[in-house]
Scaffold this motif. Structure first.
Motif, PDB file in Angstrom:
ATOM      1  N   ASN A   1       8.035  -7.910   1.082  1.00 52.15           N
ATOM      2  CA  ASN A   1       8.484  -6.521   1.227  1.00 52.15           C
ATOM      3  C   ASN A   1       8.103  -5.907   2.575  1.00 52.15           C
ATOM      4  O   ASN A   1       8.803  -5.005   3.054  1.00 52.15           O
TER       5      ASN A   1
ATOM      6  N   ASP B   1      -1.579  -9.753   6.703  1.00 55.60           N
ATOM      7  CA  ASP B   1      -0.727  -9.218   7.769  1.00 55.60           C
ATOM      8  C   ASP B   1       0.315 -10.300   8.040  1.00 55.60           C
ATOM      9  O   ASP B   1      -0.047 -11.432   8.394  1.00 55.60           O
TER      10      ASP B   1
ATOM     11  N   ASN C   1       0.800  -1.232   0.000  1.00 57.39           N
ATOM     12  CA  ASN C   1       0.000   0.000   0.000  1.00 57.39           C
ATOM     13  C   ASN C   1       0.827   1.273   0.000  1.00 57.39           C
ATOM     14  O   ASN C   1       0.325   2.336  -0.337  1.00 57.39           O
ATOM     15  N   ARG C   2       2.116   1.183   0.397  1.00 59.52           N
ATOM     16  CA  ARG C   2       2.943   2.403   0.388  1.00 59.52           C
ATOM     17  C   ARG C   2       4.413   2.012   0.286  1.00 59.52           C
ATOM     18  O   ARG C   2       4.764   0.824   0.301  1.00 59.52           O
TER      19      ARG C   2
ATOM     20  N   MET D   1      16.191   4.454   1.647  1.00 64.33           N
ATOM     21  CA  MET D   1      15.325   4.796   0.506  1.00 64.33           C
ATOM     22  C   MET D   1      14.368   5.895   0.948  1.00 64.33           C
ATOM     23  O   MET D   1      14.041   6.004   2.134  1.00 64.33           O
TER      24      MET D   1
ATOM     25  N   ARG E   1      -2.262  -4.810   5.256  1.00 63.03           N
ATOM     26  CA  ARG E   1      -3.038  -5.080   6.468  1.00 63.03           C
ATOM     27  C   ARG E   1      -4.441  -4.506   6.321  1.00 63.03           C
ATOM     28  O   ARG E   1      -5.391  -5.064   6.836  1.00 63.03           O
TER      29      ARG E   1
ATOM     30  N   LEU F   1       8.216   1.143  -0.751  1.00 64.92           N
ATOM     31  CA  LEU F   1       8.806   0.305  -1.804  1.00 64.92           C
ATOM     32  C   LEU F   1       7.804  -0.714  -2.350  1.00 64.92           C
ATOM     33  O   LEU F   1       7.778  -0.971  -3.563  1.00 64.92           O
TER      34      LEU F   1
ATOM     35  N   THR G   1      11.309   6.692   1.635  1.00 63.18           N
ATOM     36  CA  THR G   1       9.964   6.214   1.999  1.00 63.18           C
ATOM     37  C   THR G   1       9.657   6.695   3.417  1.00 63.18           C
ATOM     38  O   THR G   1      10.524   7.259   4.084  1.00 63.18           O
TER      39      THR G   1
ATOM     40  N   TYR H   1      16.384  -4.362  14.731  1.00 67.69           N
ATOM     41  CA  TYR H   1      16.045  -4.412  13.292  1.00 67.69           C
ATOM     42  C   TYR H   1      17.130  -5.188  12.549  1.00 67.69           C
ATOM     43  O   TYR H   1      16.840  -6.041  11.711  1.00 67.69           O
TER      44      TYR H   1
HETATM   45  N1  LIG Z   1      13.251   2.813   3.756  1.00 67.22           N
HETATM   46  C1  LIG Z   1      14.485   2.382   3.891  1.00 67.22           C
HETATM   47  O1  LIG Z   1      15.420   3.187   4.048  1.00 67.22           O
HETATM   48  C2  LIG Z   1      14.794   0.903   3.820  1.00 67.22           C
HETATM   49  C3  LIG Z   1      16.121   0.518   3.662  1.00 67.22           C
HETATM   50  C4  LIG Z   1      16.434  -0.834   3.540  1.00 67.22           C
HETATM   51  C5  LIG Z   1      15.415  -1.776   3.579  1.00 67.22           C
HETATM   52  N2  LIG Z   1      14.117  -1.377   3.769  1.00 67.22           N
HETATM   53  C6  LIG Z   1      13.099  -2.417   3.773  1.00 67.22           C
HETATM   54  O2  LIG Z   1      12.247  -2.188   2.653  1.00 67.22           O
HETATM   55  C7  LIG Z   1      10.954  -2.751   2.903  1.00 67.22           C
HETATM   56  C8  LIG Z   1       9.897  -1.715   2.582  1.00 67.22           C
HETATM   57  O3  LIG Z   1      10.046  -0.637   3.511  1.00 67.22           O
HETATM   58  P1  LIG Z   1       9.593   0.847   3.168  1.00 67.22           P
HETATM   59  O4  LIG Z   1      10.798   1.682   3.196  1.00 67.22           O
HETATM   60  O5  LIG Z   1       8.697   0.876   1.992  1.00 67.22           O
HETATM   61  O6  LIG Z   1       8.771   1.148   4.526  1.00 67.22           O
HETATM   62  P2  LIG Z   1       7.385   1.894   4.777  1.00 67.22           P
HETATM   63  O7  LIG Z   1       7.224   3.011   3.848  1.00 67.22           O
HETATM   64  O8  LIG Z   1       7.359   2.129   6.248  1.00 67.22           O
HETATM   65  O9  LIG Z   1       6.299   0.764   4.395  1.00 67.22           O
HETATM   66  C9  LIG Z   1       6.235  -0.417   5.158  1.00 67.22           C
HETATM   67  C10 LIG Z   1       5.161  -1.304   4.560  1.00 67.22           C
HETATM   68  O10 LIG Z   1       5.130  -2.540   5.298  1.00 67.22           O
HETATM   69  C11 LIG Z   1       3.785  -2.742   5.749  1.00 67.22           C
HETATM   70  N3  LIG Z   1       3.733  -3.525   6.976  1.00 67.22           N
HETATM   71  C12 LIG Z   1       4.250  -3.245   8.209  1.00 67.22           C
HETATM   72  N4  LIG Z   1       3.944  -4.226   9.073  1.00 67.22           N
HETATM   73  C13 LIG Z   1       3.215  -5.143   8.385  1.00 67.22           C
HETATM   74  C14 LIG Z   1       2.601  -6.364   8.718  1.00 67.22           C
HETATM   75  N5  LIG Z   1       2.648  -6.860   9.977  1.00 67.22           N
HETATM   76  N6  LIG Z   1       1.960  -7.061   7.743  1.00 67.22           N
HETATM   77  C15 LIG Z   1       1.888  -6.583   6.478  1.00 67.22           C
HETATM   78  N7  LIG Z   1       2.418  -5.400   6.101  1.00 67.22           N
HETATM   79  C16 LIG Z   1       3.088  -4.702   7.038  1.00 67.22           C
HETATM   80  C17 LIG Z   1       3.236  -1.340   5.943  1.00 67.22           C
HETATM   81  O11 LIG Z   1       1.828  -1.407   6.003  1.00 67.22           O
HETATM   82  P3  LIG Z   1       0.941  -0.349   6.879  1.00 67.22           P
HETATM   83  O12 LIG Z   1       0.673   0.815   5.957  1.00 67.22           O
HETATM   84  O13 LIG Z   1      -0.280  -1.128   7.243  1.00 67.22           O
HETATM   85  O14 LIG Z   1       1.759   0.057   8.072  1.00 67.22           O
HETATM   86  C18 LIG Z   1       3.766  -0.679   4.681  1.00 67.22           C
HETATM   87  O15 LIG Z   1       2.998  -1.050   3.571  1.00 67.22           O
HETATM   88  C19 LIG Z   1      10.972  -3.204   4.372  1.00 67.22           C
HETATM   89  O16 LIG Z   1      11.218  -4.588   4.455  1.00 67.22           O
HETATM   90  C20 LIG Z   1      12.135  -2.422   4.969  1.00 67.22           C
HETATM   91  O17 LIG Z   1      12.665  -3.050   6.112  1.00 67.22           O
HETATM   92  C21 LIG Z   1      13.786  -0.070   3.885  1.00 67.22           C
END
Ligand SMILES: NC(=O)c1ccc[n+]([C@@H]2O[C@H](COP(=O)([O-])OP(=O)(O)OC[C@H]3O[C@@H](n4cnc5c(N)ncnc54)[C@H](OP(=O)(O)O)[C@@H]3O)[C@@H](O)[C@H]2O)c1
Length: 224
Positions: free
Chosen positions: A76, A53, A14-15, A174, A37, A17, A176, A141
């Motif tokens: 993801n 979820d 939904n948001r 990233m 979720r 990556l 986000t 983490y």
């Molecule tokens: N951003 C960075 O700098 C970065 C760097 C390296 C790796 N990552 C990894 O990249 C991936 C995507 O992160 P992002 O940056 O896009 O983060 P984000 O913008 O915070 O988005 C997180 C996503 O995960 C969902 N989520 C959280 N808990 C969940 C659950 N229990 N079941 C299903 N969905 C769940 C969230 O849904 P809700 O909207 O319901 O909360 C949202 O869609 C993650 O695995 C993160 O660890 C991120």
């Protein structure tokens, strides 16, 4: 992998990556189950929203019963925070493991038989540079991402004979919500999604997206 014949399941679509993965897959002609979720909040054109979820294993099983045509799973979904291993709560440490490691593994256990029955395909696990860079403030983490990395390497060997490739993505910050508090340079998640999907199509074992990630992995054997 021909994306016009691919049926993808993306967690946390939904948001951030996950959304970029879903949008890019639609642009490449794939059928996409965009899971969240709260699927009622999904506003991506051309996807099939599905509730999932990663900490609720019955929701994973239910999704696998709907997405019976799946050939690609993208793990993801992720949770920020984590915190210092000596001061954050054990519940938070368990939650990090539940989301990043156990949740991703549970999705693989549910979807690998589906993908195999559909003639094979791919799994992508989204890890992080923090699988290998371990700072106190993000200790819990990092432990969860390191566990996800190890799991990725183990299941790659289990799933290869079943015609399923397993790719791990490692990337630094990233642009986000998760990294909204961070100043400085951040990768564009749309670009990360594009490059990573090319690697998945190629059956690559790992994507080391940026220079920082490549340097950190190359330095793993250096003295601490
Ligand atoms: N951003 C960075 O700098 C970065 C760097 C390296 C790796 N990552 C990894 O990249 C991936 C995507 O992160 P992002 O940056 O896009 O983060 P984000 O913008 O915070 O988005 C997180 C996503 O995960 C969902 N989520 C959280 N808990 C969940 C659950 N229990 N079941 C299903 N969905 C769940 C969230 O849904 P809700 O909207 O319901 O909360 C949202 O869609 C993650 O695995 C993160 O660890 C991120």
């Amino acid at each position: 992998m021909d994306f016009t014949k691919t049926v993808a399941v993306v967690t946390g679509a939904n948001r951030g990556l996950g959304r970029k993965f879903a949008e890019e897959l639609v642009a490449r002609g794939a059928k996409v189950y965009a899971t969240a979720r709260r699927p009622e909040t999904m506003d991506i054109e051309g996807v099939t929203p599905l509730r999932l979820d990663v900490t609720d294993h019955s929701s994973i099983e239910a999704a696998a019963k709907v997405a019976t045509d799946a050939t690609l799973l993208i793990n993801n979904a992720g949770k920020d925070g984590g915190g210092d291993l000596l001061t954050t709560t054990l519940d938070e440490i368990r939650e990090q493991l539940e989301v990043h490691y156990i949740g991703s593994l549970a999705a693989i256990r549910a979807f690998a038989p589906v993908i195999e029955a559909n003639g094979g395909g791919a799994v992508l696990n989204v890890a992080s540079v923090l699988s290998w860079a371990h700072f106190p403030g993000v200790g819990s983490y990092s432990v969860a991402k390191a566990a996800e990395w190890a799991m990725t390497n183990a299941v790659r060997q289990t799933l290869a004979p079943k015609g399923i490739t397993v790719t791990g993505l490692h990337v630094g910050y990233m642009d986000t919500d998760m990294a909204a508090h961070v100043d400085g340079s951040k990768s564009d998640p749309a670009e990360v999604a594009k490059v990573t999907l090319d690697a998945v199509a190629n059956g690559d074992a790992e994507v080391l997206f940026d220079e920082l990630t490549r340097n950190v992995k190359a330095g793993l054997s250096a003295a601490l």
